[in-house]
Motif scaffolding. Sequence first.
Motif, PDB file in Angstrom:
ATOM      1  N   HIS A  84       0.859  -1.309  -0.026  1.00  0.00           N
ATOM      2  CA  HIS A  84       0.019  -0.057  -0.108  1.00  0.00           C
ATOM      3  C   HIS A  84       0.907   1.161   0.115  1.00  0.00           C
ATOM      4  O   HIS A  84       1.656   1.484   0.930  1.00  0.00           O
ATOM      5  CB  HIS A  84      -0.753   0.307   1.336  1.00  0.00           C
ATOM      6  CG  HIS A  84      -1.690   1.191   1.327  1.00  0.00           C
ATOM      7  ND1 HIS A  84      -2.811   1.622   0.338  1.00  0.00           N
ATOM      8  CD2 HIS A  84      -1.869   2.350   2.320  1.00  0.00           C
ATOM      9  CE1 HIS A  84      -3.339   2.677   0.717  1.00  0.00           C
ATOM     10  NE2 HIS A  84      -2.707   3.140   1.972  1.00  0.00           N
ATOM     11  N   ILE A  85       0.748   2.040  -1.097  1.00  0.00           N
ATOM     12  CA  ILE A  85       1.720   3.151  -1.117  1.00  0.00           C
ATOM     13  C   ILE A  85       1.129   4.648  -0.836  1.00  0.00           C
ATOM     14  O   ILE A  85       2.098   5.316  -0.874  1.00  0.00           O
ATOM     15  CB  ILE A  85       2.144   3.145  -2.650  1.00  0.00           C
ATOM     16  CG1 ILE A  85       1.229   3.301  -3.722  1.00  0.00           C
ATOM     17  CG2 ILE A  85       3.157   1.889  -2.924  1.00  0.00           C
ATOM     18  CD1 ILE A  85       1.659   3.614  -5.145  1.00  0.00           C
ATOM     19  N   GLY A  86       0.250   4.759  -0.474  1.00  0.00           N
ATOM     20  CA  GLY A  86      -0.257   6.212  -0.097  1.00  0.00           C
ATOM     21  C   GLY A  86      -1.971   6.374  -0.268  1.00  0.00           C
ATOM     22  O   GLY A  86      -2.591   5.321  -0.905  1.00  0.00           O
ATOM     23  N   SER A  87      -2.480   7.604  -0.128  1.00  0.00           N
ATOM     24  CA  SER A  87      -3.641   7.726  -0.276  1.00  0.00           C
ATOM     25  C   SER A  87      -3.998   9.059  -1.108  1.00  0.00           C
ATOM     26  O   SER A  87      -2.978   9.635  -1.384  1.00  0.00           O
ATOM     27  CB  SER A  87      -4.572   7.918   0.980  1.00  0.00           C
ATOM     28  OG  SER A  87      -5.603   8.165   1.219  1.00  0.00           O
ATOM     29  N   GLN A  88      -5.105   9.223  -1.909  1.00  0.00           N
ATOM     30  CA  GLN A  88      -5.476  10.244  -2.558  1.00  0.00           C
ATOM     31  C   GLN A  88      -4.594  10.457  -3.989  1.00  0.00           C
ATOM     32  O   GLN A  88      -4.047  11.296  -4.190  1.00  0.00           O
ATOM     33  CB  GLN A  88      -5.493  11.610  -1.923  1.00  0.00           C
ATOM     34  CG  GLN A  88      -6.180  12.723  -2.495  1.00  0.00           C
ATOM     35  CD  GLN A  88      -7.396  12.390  -3.188  1.00  0.00           C
ATOM     36  OE1 GLN A  88      -8.305  11.748  -2.895  1.00  0.00           O
ATOM     37  NE2 GLN A  88      -7.795  13.244  -4.368  1.00  0.00           N
ATOM     38  N   LEU A  89      -4.190   9.183  -4.471  1.00  0.00           N
ATOM     39  CA  LEU A  89      -3.579   9.047  -5.637  1.00  0.00           C
ATOM     40  C   LEU A  89      -4.268   9.485  -6.711  1.00  0.00           C
ATOM     41  O   LEU A  89      -5.467   8.983  -6.843  1.00  0.00           O
ATOM     42  CB  LEU A  89      -2.679   7.868  -5.920  1.00  0.00           C
ATOM     43  CG  LEU A  89      -1.241   7.374  -5.264  1.00  0.00           C
ATOM     44  CD1 LEU A  89      -1.748   7.401  -3.749  1.00  0.00           C
ATOM     45  CD2 LEU A  89      -0.739   6.234  -5.771  1.00  0.00           C
ATOM     46  N   THR A  90      -3.720  10.177  -7.585  1.00  0.00           N
ATOM     47  CA  THR A  90      -4.490  10.647  -8.774  1.00  0.00           C
ATOM     48  C   THR A  90      -3.926  10.390 -10.056  1.00  0.00           C
ATOM     49  O   THR A  90      -4.391  10.792 -11.236  1.00  0.00           O
ATOM     50  CB  THR A  90      -4.868  12.194  -8.732  1.00  0.00           C
ATOM     51  OG1 THR A  90      -3.483  12.949  -9.076  1.00  0.00           O
ATOM     52  CG2 THR A  90      -5.520  12.895  -7.478  1.00  0.00           C
TER      53      THR A  90
END
Length: 421
Positions: free
Chosen positions: A199-205
């Motif tokens: 899991h590499i992070g949140s709110q990726l666009t």
Amino acid sequence: MDHFLYKGGVLHAEDVPVAEIAAQVGTPFYLYSTATLERHFKLLDEALCGMEHLVCYAMKAASNQAILKTLAALGAGMDVVSGGEYLRAKAAGVPGDKIVFSGVGKTEGEMRLALEGGVRQFNVESEPEMEVLSAVAVSMGLRAPITVRVNPDVDAKTHAKIATGKSENKFGIPIARARDVYAQAAALPGLEVIGIDVHIGSQLTDLEPFRQAYRKVAELTEILRADGHDIRRLDLGGGLGIPYTQSNEAPPLPTDYGAMISEELGHLGCEVEIEPGRLIAGNAGIMVSQVIYVKSGEGRDFLILDGAMNDLIRPAMYDAHHDIVPVVQPAPGTEQQPYDIVGPVCESGDTFAKQRMMPPLKAGDLVAFRGAGAYGAVMSSEYNTRALIPEVLVHQHQFAVIRARPTFDEMINRDTIPEWL
């Protein structure tokens, strides 16, 4: 897309006027749309059609049991990060074999709780955690199913406070050390290695960071299988972003995300798990607040609301943007003006927006914060002895309070006075 739309000049949640709920419940409050929750889950589930998969909702985004039951009825699993979240999921009727236990600091008590109640897997994040989990499982005569969370050192290109996949982040083990760590896990008697977690992070666009991470996972899968590990499940985490403004570039569609997963990992024959939270709950909720005062300052005007940073902390914590709209739709051609939109808490950080263009508003008017369904209510507090605000769920033409506002007596009576006072 969400189901908060103007009808007849008044903002509605599905078929219910928001102002009608405000009149009955009082402001501020959180308001969720069942139709939006269901739509977002189904889009993600359908995006993985053709692959064996499970969509595990990341409860940390919004954990009210009514939301959990809504999603569980559609077949959702749950991703939990604490013993409390595990118990919430169970209370909402989610079976243990659909609950994934994540988190960097699981305690022995939490491990025992999940093993007793049933768990799909533990996503372990360090060698010490593996050793403790193995010992707990052995003491119970069990083997704990695990994936190991690997840190692929991929820049998610998101806010620093919600990035989790770079080498300096606290999460997971460096992917370069994965073979050694998996060998250690296989040697522990209380563990059953079943897969890989990332899991590499949140709110990726942008899909490219996902693609980079998943390619590394695919390569690692082949290596670990060659080492004799039965890698049959890939937990890909969550993180796909949502549009917080009506004007910015839209994040990738779930269908594109699903196609990319199939392209990068489909050949491995693994079951796939994803753990979306924000993508399901974010645009399924709004926070409704009332203007208390319009104050003229030195060169600027302030909208002072009854909602505050303790109710919605994302702007203060992450400099997060939320579109803020009047509940009564302004007439076409209404000239807008800049406001600093603030709450009543005694902190300069209690500011939601600066110089935000809005139609003219007055005391008593209602406004709605869009995209507030994720990391809103769950991160709220009683700072300044302000009551936690209600949560309300709409279903078509009905609505129900799913968390009531506590009274001040209830809040104050939680305190215990020592006998010497």
